[in-house]
Design a protein around this motif. Structure first.
Motif, short mmCIF file in Angstrom:
data_model
loop_
_atom_site.label_atom_id
_atom_site.label_comp_id
_atom_site.label_asym_id
_atom_site.label_seq_id
_atom_site.Cartn_x
_atom_site.Cartn_y
_atom_site.Cartn_z
N THR A 325 0.84 -1.19 0.00
CA THR A 325 0.00 0.00 0.00
C THR A 325 0.88 1.24 0.00
OG1 THR A 325 -1.67 -1.23 1.25
CG2 THR A 325 -1.90 1.17 1.16
N LEU A 326 0.61 2.16 -0.95
CA LEU A 326 1.51 3.29 -1.19
C LEU A 326 0.93 4.62 -0.77
CD1 LEU A 326 4.25 2.57 -2.41
CD2 LEU A 326 2.49 0.97 -3.19
N ALA A 327 1.69 5.33 0.07
CA ALA A 327 1.45 6.74 0.35
C ALA A 327 2.20 7.56 -0.68
CB ALA A 327 1.92 7.07 1.77
N ALA A 328 2.07 8.90 -0.62
CA ALA A 328 2.66 9.75 -1.67
C ALA A 328 3.51 10.86 -1.09
CB ALA A 328 1.53 10.34 -2.53
N CYS A 329 4.63 11.14 -1.77
CA CYS A 329 5.47 12.29 -1.46
C CYS A 329 5.86 12.96 -2.77
CB CYS A 329 6.73 11.87 -0.69
SG CYS A 329 7.91 10.85 -1.64
N ASP A 330 6.38 14.18 -2.70
CA ASP A 330 6.84 14.85 -3.92
C ASP A 330 8.27 14.43 -4.24
OD1 ASP A 330 8.59 16.42 -2.36
OD2 ASP A 330 7.22 18.13 -2.30
N THR A 331 8.82 14.97 -5.29
CA THR A 331 10.15 14.54 -5.73
C THR A 331 11.26 15.01 -4.78
OG1 THR A 331 10.27 16.44 -7.22
CG2 THR A 331 9.53 14.35 -8.16
N ASP A 332 10.91 15.85 -3.80
CA ASP A 332 11.87 16.24 -2.76
C ASP A 332 11.74 15.38 -1.52
OD1 ASP A 332 12.98 18.37 -4.24
OD2 ASP A 332 11.32 19.68 -3.67
N GLY A 333 10.84 14.40 -1.57
CA GLY A 333 10.65 13.51 -0.43
C GLY A 333 9.72 14.04 0.64
N SER A 339 -2.20 12.62 1.16
CA SER A 339 -1.89 11.19 1.23
C SER A 339 -2.46 10.58 2.51
CB SER A 339 -0.37 11.00 1.18
OG SER A 339 -0.03 9.64 1.25
N SER A 340 -3.29 9.55 2.35
CA SER A 340 -3.96 8.93 3.50
C SER A 340 -2.94 8.39 4.49
CB SER A 340 -4.87 7.80 3.03
OG SER A 340 -6.03 8.30 2.41
N GLN A 341 -3.29 8.53 5.75
CA GLN A 341 -2.40 8.14 6.85
C GLN A 341 -2.93 6.91 7.59
OE1 GLN A 341 -3.22 12.22 7.71
NE2 GLN A 341 -1.15 12.52 8.49
N GLY A 342 -2.02 6.24 8.25
CA GLY A 342 -2.38 5.09 9.05
C GLY A 342 -2.71 5.49 10.47
N PRO A 343 -3.07 4.54 11.29
CA PRO A 343 -3.22 3.12 10.95
C PRO A 343 -4.48 2.87 10.12
CG PRO A 343 -3.90 3.49 13.22
CD PRO A 343 -3.33 4.79 12.73
N ALA A 344 -4.50 1.72 9.46
CA ALA A 344 -5.65 1.35 8.63
C ALA A 344 -6.84 0.97 9.51
CB ALA A 344 -5.28 0.19 7.72
N ILE A 345 -7.94 0.72 8.88
CA ILE A 345 -9.17 0.38 9.59
C ILE A 345 -8.98 -0.89 10.42
CG2 ILE A 345 -10.11 -1.03 7.69
CD1 ILE A 345 -12.85 0.27 8.33
N PRO A 346 -9.46 -0.93 11.65
CA PRO A 346 -9.36 -2.16 12.45
C PRO A 346 -10.05 -3.33 11.75
CG PRO A 346 -9.95 -0.29 13.83
CD PRO A 346 -10.02 0.20 12.41
N GLY A 347 -9.42 -4.48 11.83
CA GLY A 347 -9.93 -5.67 11.17
C GLY A 347 -9.09 -6.08 9.97
N MET A 348 -8.36 -5.09 9.39
CA MET A 348 -7.45 -5.38 8.29
C MET A 348 -6.02 -5.20 8.82
SD MET A 348 -9.62 -6.27 5.98
CE MET A 348 -8.70 -6.35 4.44
N ALA A 349 -5.03 -5.10 7.93
CA ALA A 349 -3.64 -4.94 8.37
C ALA A 349 -3.46 -3.53 8.94
CB ALA A 349 -2.68 -5.18 7.23
N ARG A 350 -3.03 -3.42 10.17
CA ARG A 350 -2.98 -2.13 10.85
C ARG A 350 -1.94 -1.19 10.25
NH1 ARG A 350 -0.07 0.56 14.65
NH2 ARG A 350 -1.26 1.96 16.03
N GLU A 351 -0.72 -1.70 9.97
CA GLU A 351 0.39 -0.84 9.56
C GLU A 351 0.35 -0.55 8.07
OE1 GLU A 351 4.12 -2.26 11.05
OE2 GLU A 351 3.59 -1.78 13.12
N LYS A 352 -0.59 0.28 7.70
CA LYS A 352 -0.74 0.79 6.34
C LYS A 352 -0.75 2.30 6.41
CE LYS A 352 -1.34 -3.22 4.24
NZ LYS A 352 -0.60 -3.71 3.08
N PRO A 353 -0.12 3.02 5.48
CA PRO A 353 0.54 2.51 4.27
C PRO A 353 1.81 1.74 4.59
CG PRO A 353 1.06 4.82 4.58
CD PRO A 353 0.04 4.49 5.62
#
Length: 442
Positions: A325-333, A339-353
């Motif tokens: 699962t990919l978050a986004a940054c610009d070309t300067d990092g 860009s959506s932030q974690g943690p993900a919804i409970p019940g799925m994989a927590r450490e997303k992105p």
């Protein structure tokens, strides 16, 4: 009000026969008369799709093919207030959400491009990957999106290869691989080709649904389920000729209101047993590298489609434990505020992105001259291209998707530096494919 649903039904001989016809690309005779049970109206043109059995620990791959699948999924509609009636009918029928899905583009903040695709190539050290012969050659890269326009890609300096034989479209969409309108799917294809110019593109226009209630440039989860099921049969079939399969998904479910309510057993967002989540796990465990965009519901400046929901916004297959699962940054990092932030919804994989990739740069110009490629929609195919480049020297038969993803996360550029480990904004850090290739001796 009738809503679209995904329905699982017990496997029977006639169901398996109809599924075989659909996947063989022979003439498919739909069910002559739609059936009604408890208010359920089955879509006669949607073929039965084999769904693997799932244990608490894993998907049973042996039961993912037509002859061995314990249940099959079809699509239908039902009155919203009759869902529980069908689920409790005792006939082995289960009802699951079929939410509308959309592309992760048009973020709210920042309209000017930050850098160009050349800056992306420099950050990814693609010249050094090329010296190793890692350019995606021999790898199939499926773009699950709005369709690809090959002429536009060529006009922008790319030399794309397109496998029309494996490319696919829903029956109600004109099947012209590589010749769809220039839009989101063309942008994603361009961004994947930055790191993997030698790959073979597969065109899957799932976001052009004409399902009742849908609109052009959107789709329903059942469209994605059908595409994944078809691709899985191809990938595991005797005629598959590629070293690896990479699948890019720059789409998702923007808002919880598109789903069944919390606690419902047919819900999609937090349910590993939803048929689509099972299908994603099935194809990933068969050896496909599956990537999903995290979404554009970051707290700093979420897309208007998020309707203000920024907490646990990474959900469904975008938060599946077997995908990257990919978050986004610009070309300067610098992390992009949408860009959506974690943690993900409970019940799925927590450490997303899982990690972050580049976006918001001048690239495909699919939306007009000077327009940037934006959103986590861009970050995901940029990363998919990196995976395809590595796979050109590291077939999936040698290293599993999970092991490859673990190494990609381990070698990511740490953000914020020098902090290591996972964080809500960047995941494991910014993708850096060169040390991954070197780790595997490429």
């Amino acid at each position: 009000m009738r809503v679209s649903v995904i329905v699982t039904i017990p496997a029977k001989a006639l169901v398996r026969e109809r599924s075989h016809l659909a996947f063989s690309r022979e003439r498919y005779d739909p069910i002559a008369t739609p059936t009604k049970k408890g208010g359920l109206l089955v879509d006669p043109a949607f073929p039965p799709l084999p769904i693997a059995a799932r244990t608490p620990a894993k998907v049973r791959l042996a039961a993912s093919h037509i002859e061995r699948a314990p249940v099959f999924a079809v699509r239908g509609t039902i009155e919203a207030d009759r869902i529980d009636d069908v689920r409790s009918s005792g006939r082995g029928v289960q009802i699951f959400a079929d939410p509308q899905i959309g592309m992760f583009k048009d973020p709210y903040c920042g309209v000017e491009a930050v850098g160009t695709h050349e800056d992306v190539a420099r950050q990814l050290k693609l010249d050094q990957l090329r010296e190793k012969g890692l350019d995606g050659k021999g790898v199939a890269l499926a773009v699950m999106d709005t369709g690809i326009n090959v002429k536009h890609l060529k006009a922008q300096g790319m030399a794309p290869k397109l496998d029309k034989k494996i490319s696919w479209a829903p029956s109600n969409i004109r099947n012209t691989p590589g010749d769809y309108a220039v839009d989101h799917g063309t942008m994603c294809a361009y961004d994947a080709l930055i790191a993997a110019p030698g790959c073979s593109l597969l065109d899957f226009p799932i976001l052009q649904s004409q399902t009742p209630g849908g609109s052009v440039m959107s789709g329903f989860l059942s469209d994605a389920l059908l595409a994944f099921s078809y691709l899985h049969q191809q990938f595991t079939g005797p005629d598959w000729k590629y070293k690896a399969l990479v699948i890019n998904n720059s789409w998702g479910m923007y808002h919880p209101s598109w789903d069944f309510p919390p606690g419902h057993p047919g819900r999609y967002a937090d349910n590993p047993n939803h048929p689509f989540n099972i299908m994603v796990g099935t194809i990933a465990r068969a050896g496909a590298d599956v990537l999903f965009a995290a979404g554009n519901c970051g707290a700093d400046c979420p897309s208007g489609q998020c309707q203000g929901v920024t907490r646990h916004s990474i959900s469904g297959a975008n938060a599946h434990p077997d995908v990257l699962t990919l978050a986004a940054c610009d070309t300067d990092g610098v992390r992009l505020g949408y860009s959506s932030q974690g943690p993900a919804i409970p019940g799925m994989a927590r450490e997303k992105p899982d990690l972050t990739s580049y976006s918001h740069f001048l690239g495909s110009q699919a939306f007009g001259e000077g327009s940037p490629d934006t959103g986590t929609s861009t970050a995901s195919p940029v990363a998919a291209g990196c995976v395809a480049a590595i796979r050109s020297g590291l077939p999936s038969s040698k290293v599993s998707p999970r092991d490859l993803f673990d190494r990609i996360k381990a070698e990511a550029q740490k953000k914020p530096w020098p902090k290591s480990g996972w964080n809500n904004d960047y995941g494991a850090g910014i993708i850096d494919p060169l040390p991954v290739a070197e780790h595997f001796g490429l």
